[in-house]
Scaffold this active site. Structure first.
Site, PDB file in Angstrom:
ATOM      1  N   PRO A   1       1.004  -1.204   0.001  1.00  0.00           N
ATOM      2  CA  PRO A   1       0.031   0.093   0.278  1.00  0.00           C
ATOM      3  C   PRO A   1       0.814   1.214   0.082  1.00  0.00           C
ATOM      4  O   PRO A   1       1.751   1.646   0.761  1.00  0.00           O
ATOM      5  CB  PRO A   1      -0.954  -0.063   1.264  1.00  0.00           C
ATOM      6  CG  PRO A   1       0.146  -0.909   2.189  1.00  0.00           C
ATOM      7  CD  PRO A   1       0.798  -2.080   1.241  1.00  0.00           C
ATOM      8  N   MET A   2       0.717   1.944  -0.879  1.00  0.00           N
ATOM      9  CA  MET A   2       1.450   3.422  -0.977  1.00  0.00           C
ATOM     10  C   MET A   2       0.621   4.547  -1.406  1.00  0.00           C
ATOM     11  O   MET A   2      -0.318   4.545  -2.518  1.00  0.00           O
ATOM     12  CB  MET A   2       2.374   3.241  -2.285  1.00  0.00           C
ATOM     13  CG  MET A   2       3.436   2.240  -2.062  1.00  0.00           C
ATOM     14  SD  MET A   2       4.688   1.808  -3.228  1.00  0.00           S
ATOM     15  CE  MET A   2       3.611   0.785  -4.371  1.00  0.00           C
TER      16      MET A   2
ATOM     17  N   GLN B   1      -6.489  -1.478   3.275  1.00  0.00           N
ATOM     18  CA  GLN B   1      -5.440  -0.970   4.169  1.00  0.00           C
ATOM     19  C   GLN B   1      -6.190   0.209   5.375  1.00  0.00           C
ATOM     20  O   GLN B   1      -6.510   1.035   4.657  1.00  0.00           O
ATOM     21  CB  GLN B   1      -4.180  -0.708   4.058  1.00  0.00           C
ATOM     22  CG  GLN B   1      -3.306  -0.473   5.329  1.00  0.00           C
ATOM     23  CD  GLN B   1      -1.695  -0.225   5.340  1.00  0.00           C
ATOM     24  OE1 GLN B   1      -1.291   0.995   4.734  1.00  0.00           O
ATOM     25  NE2 GLN B   1      -0.570  -1.156   5.475  1.00  0.00           N
TER      26      GLN B   1
ATOM     27  N   CYS C   1       3.503   2.990   9.111  1.00  0.00           N
ATOM     28  CA  CYS C   1       3.722   4.399   8.650  1.00  0.00           C
ATOM     29  C   CYS C   1       4.297   5.452   9.687  1.00  0.00           C
ATOM     30  O   CYS C   1       3.686   5.518  10.590  1.00  0.00           O
ATOM     31  CB  CYS C   1       2.398   4.989   7.754  1.00  0.00           C
ATOM     32  SG  CYS C   1       2.746   6.321   7.344  1.00  0.00           S
TER      33      CYS C   1
ATOM     34  N   LYS D   1       0.161  -4.961   9.248  1.00  0.00           N
ATOM     35  CA  LYS D   1       1.504  -4.803   8.673  1.00  0.00           C
ATOM     36  C   LYS D   1       2.391  -3.737   9.670  1.00  0.00           C
ATOM     37  O   LYS D   1       2.069  -2.811  10.042  1.00  0.00           O
ATOM     38  CB  LYS D   1       1.321  -3.914   7.284  1.00  0.00           C
ATOM     39  CG  LYS D   1       2.756  -3.871   6.427  1.00  0.00           C
ATOM     40  CD  LYS D   1       2.516  -3.085   5.215  1.00  0.00           C
ATOM     41  CE  LYS D   1       3.739  -2.917   4.411  1.00  0.00           C
ATOM     42  NZ  LYS D   1       4.714  -1.880   5.036  1.00  0.00           N
TER      43      LYS D   1
ATOM     44  N   ASN E   1       8.447  -7.221   4.068  1.00  0.00           N
ATOM     45  CA  ASN E   1       8.441  -6.008   3.077  1.00  0.00           C
ATOM     46  C   ASN E   1       9.766  -5.259   3.425  1.00  0.00           C
ATOM     47  O   ASN E   1      10.363  -5.316   4.609  1.00  0.00           O
ATOM     48  CB  ASN E   1       7.275  -5.259   3.381  1.00  0.00           C
ATOM     49  CG  ASN E   1       7.352  -3.840   2.660  1.00  0.00           C
ATOM     50  OD1 ASN E   1       6.846  -2.820   3.286  1.00  0.00           O
ATOM     51  ND2 ASN E   1       7.548  -3.714   1.457  1.00  0.00           N
TER      52      ASN E   1
ATOM     53  N   GLY F   1      12.974  -3.439   0.628  1.00  0.00           N
ATOM     54  CA  GLY F   1      14.348  -3.434   0.011  1.00  0.00           C
ATOM     55  C   GLY F   1      14.231  -4.524  -1.213  1.00  0.00           C
ATOM     56  O   GLY F   1      15.068  -4.642  -1.992  1.00  0.00           O
TER      57      GLY F   1
ATOM     58  N   GLY G   1       7.233  -2.851  -3.103  1.00  0.00           N
ATOM     59  CA  GLY G   1       6.500  -1.503  -3.025  1.00  0.00           C
ATOM     60  C   GLY G   1       7.008  -0.767  -4.241  1.00  0.00           C
ATOM     61  O   GLY G   1       6.411  -0.929  -5.349  1.00  0.00           O
ATOM     62  N   ARG G   2       7.771   0.294  -4.175  1.00  0.00           N
ATOM     63  CA  ARG G   2       8.341   1.153  -5.025  1.00  0.00           C
ATOM     64  C   ARG G   2       8.983   0.635  -6.217  1.00  0.00           C
ATOM     65  O   ARG G   2       8.654   1.001  -7.410  1.00  0.00           O
ATOM     66  CB  ARG G   2       9.273   2.054  -4.609  1.00  0.00           C
ATOM     67  CG  ARG G   2       8.487   3.047  -3.565  1.00  0.00           C
ATOM     68  CD  ARG G   2       9.769   3.967  -2.831  1.00  0.00           C
ATOM     69  NE  ARG G   2      10.321   3.058  -1.978  1.00  0.00           N
ATOM     70  CZ  ARG G   2      11.583   3.139  -1.575  1.00  0.00           C
ATOM     71  NH1 ARG G   2      12.361   4.200  -2.050  1.00  0.00           N
ATOM     72  NH2 ARG G   2      12.526   2.238  -0.735  1.00  0.00           N
TER      73      ARG G   2
END
Length: 344
Positions: free
Chosen positions: A25-26, A78, A108, A147, A219, A221, A242-243
């Protein structure tokens, strides 16, 4: 919508407790348009919404915040929050929308999230987290997960993380995704918190050994499918990217191989499958760039990738921009590929 993998069934797919691969989730990135695009690349990878604050669901535009296209399944919602009652209310309001999983954000580190006493700061209060998760579970008809980080600030992860997982387990939760970095609540920005605290994969593996009944995903890296597969082969239940998956969606185009599926999408097929969705969005008054901004990395590393990004970036924001812009960008990629000398 009919997805790249055929018509969407009204029945949800049978799901693993934790998907072998999921997209993190971003905020500002994994909106509904992004998720529809990602689903054209992978059938099995679990997709996550941006974090949605529980009070926003209770008091805000619920339909806009929670609705999604059925093609997105399997998809998890989320939530952000720290009050069991409001999290339970938000979970109950989300039930009719048909998510496959509800996830609580305990990772977060942003100042805004801290000021609301949720996100990574909750690592300091595992009893409250357990109460929240129990309330969410009672209000949900699908699995509830969490998470988290390995710790925050000066906490010792070797002490804090096992204690956190014991509280989570005692609350009846079996699905946990661990961002394998500490979060520093003061002195580091959210971006720096994703990069500066050192990764500690070993502690995540130790937690899997200590809590074998938990399904644990890692999660942080991970940049390639080969890295994800190696972590799963070492004994983890899943990996969250993620990214890297956002910036280079080709990672997702081979993701279903983790489940033994050999089908890998052709980019032309992916684009063809997106056209009806884009057309519908435009007809409803939406703008082209609201979707294409998520597609800029589709041709990363391929001839014409720069032209693809340039044409979409410069033109998709214009009022009235339509599918002709997508066609122009796609044609530029095709032309670049055809200009490469072929071995004979």
């Amino acid at each position: 919508m009919t997805g790249r993998f055929g018509p969407v069934s009204s029945d949800k797919p049978e799901l693993e407790r934790v998907s072998k691969l999921s997209v993190a989730p971003m905020i500002d990135w994994t909106d509904r348009h992004c998720r529809v695009f990602h689903r054209q690349l992978t059938r099995r990878t679990r997709l996550f919404t941006e974090m949605v604050v529980d009070k926003a669901i209770i008091h805000g535009p619920r339909e806009r915040l929670l609705s999604f296209d059925p093609v997105e399944h399997p998809v998890a919602l989320q939530l952000g929050g720290s009050d069991p009652e409001t999290l339970a209310q938000a979970t109950a309001f989300a039930k009719p929308f048909g998510y496959d999983e509800i996830n609580l954000n305990v990772g977060c580190p942003s100042d805004r999230v801290q000021s609301g006493l949720f996100g990574a700061v909750l690592m300091k209060d595992p009893m409250r987290v357990a109460d929240c998760l129990r309330a969410m579970t009672e209000a949900s008809d699908v699995p509830v997960s969490v998470k988290c980080r390995i710790g925050v600030d000066d906490q010792d992860p070797e002490v804090v993380l096992p204690d956190f997982l014991r509280h989570v387990s005692d609350a009846g939760i079996t699905q946990v995704t661990i961002h394998a970095r500490k979060a520093w609540l003061q002195g580091l920005s959210p971006k720096e918190n994703r990069e500066i605290p050192p990764l500690d994969y070993d502690i995540v593996f130790r937690m899997k050994q200590e809590f074998p009944h938990l399904s644990i995903a890692l999660n942080g890296g991970v940049k390639t499918l080969d890295e994800a597969k190696a972590l799963i082969d070492r004994g983890l239940d899943g990996v969250m990217i993620g990214r890297a998956a956002y910036q280079d969606p080709s990672i997702l185009s081979g993701a279903d191989a983790l489940w033994g599926d050999d089908l890998a999408p052709d980019t032309d097929e992916v684009l063809a499958s997106m056209r009806p969705y884009i057309s519908k969005h435009l007809a409803q008054g939406g703008r082209l760039n609201q979707i294409t901004r998520h597609m800029l990395g589709l041709f990363n590393g391929q001839p014409g990738a720069r032209q693809w990004r340039r044409i979409l970036s410069e033109n998709a924001t214009r009022p009235g921009a339509g599918l002709d812009i997508l066609d122009e960008a796609q044609a530029a990629v095709t032309s670049a590929a055809q200009s490469i000398p072929q071995d004979v």
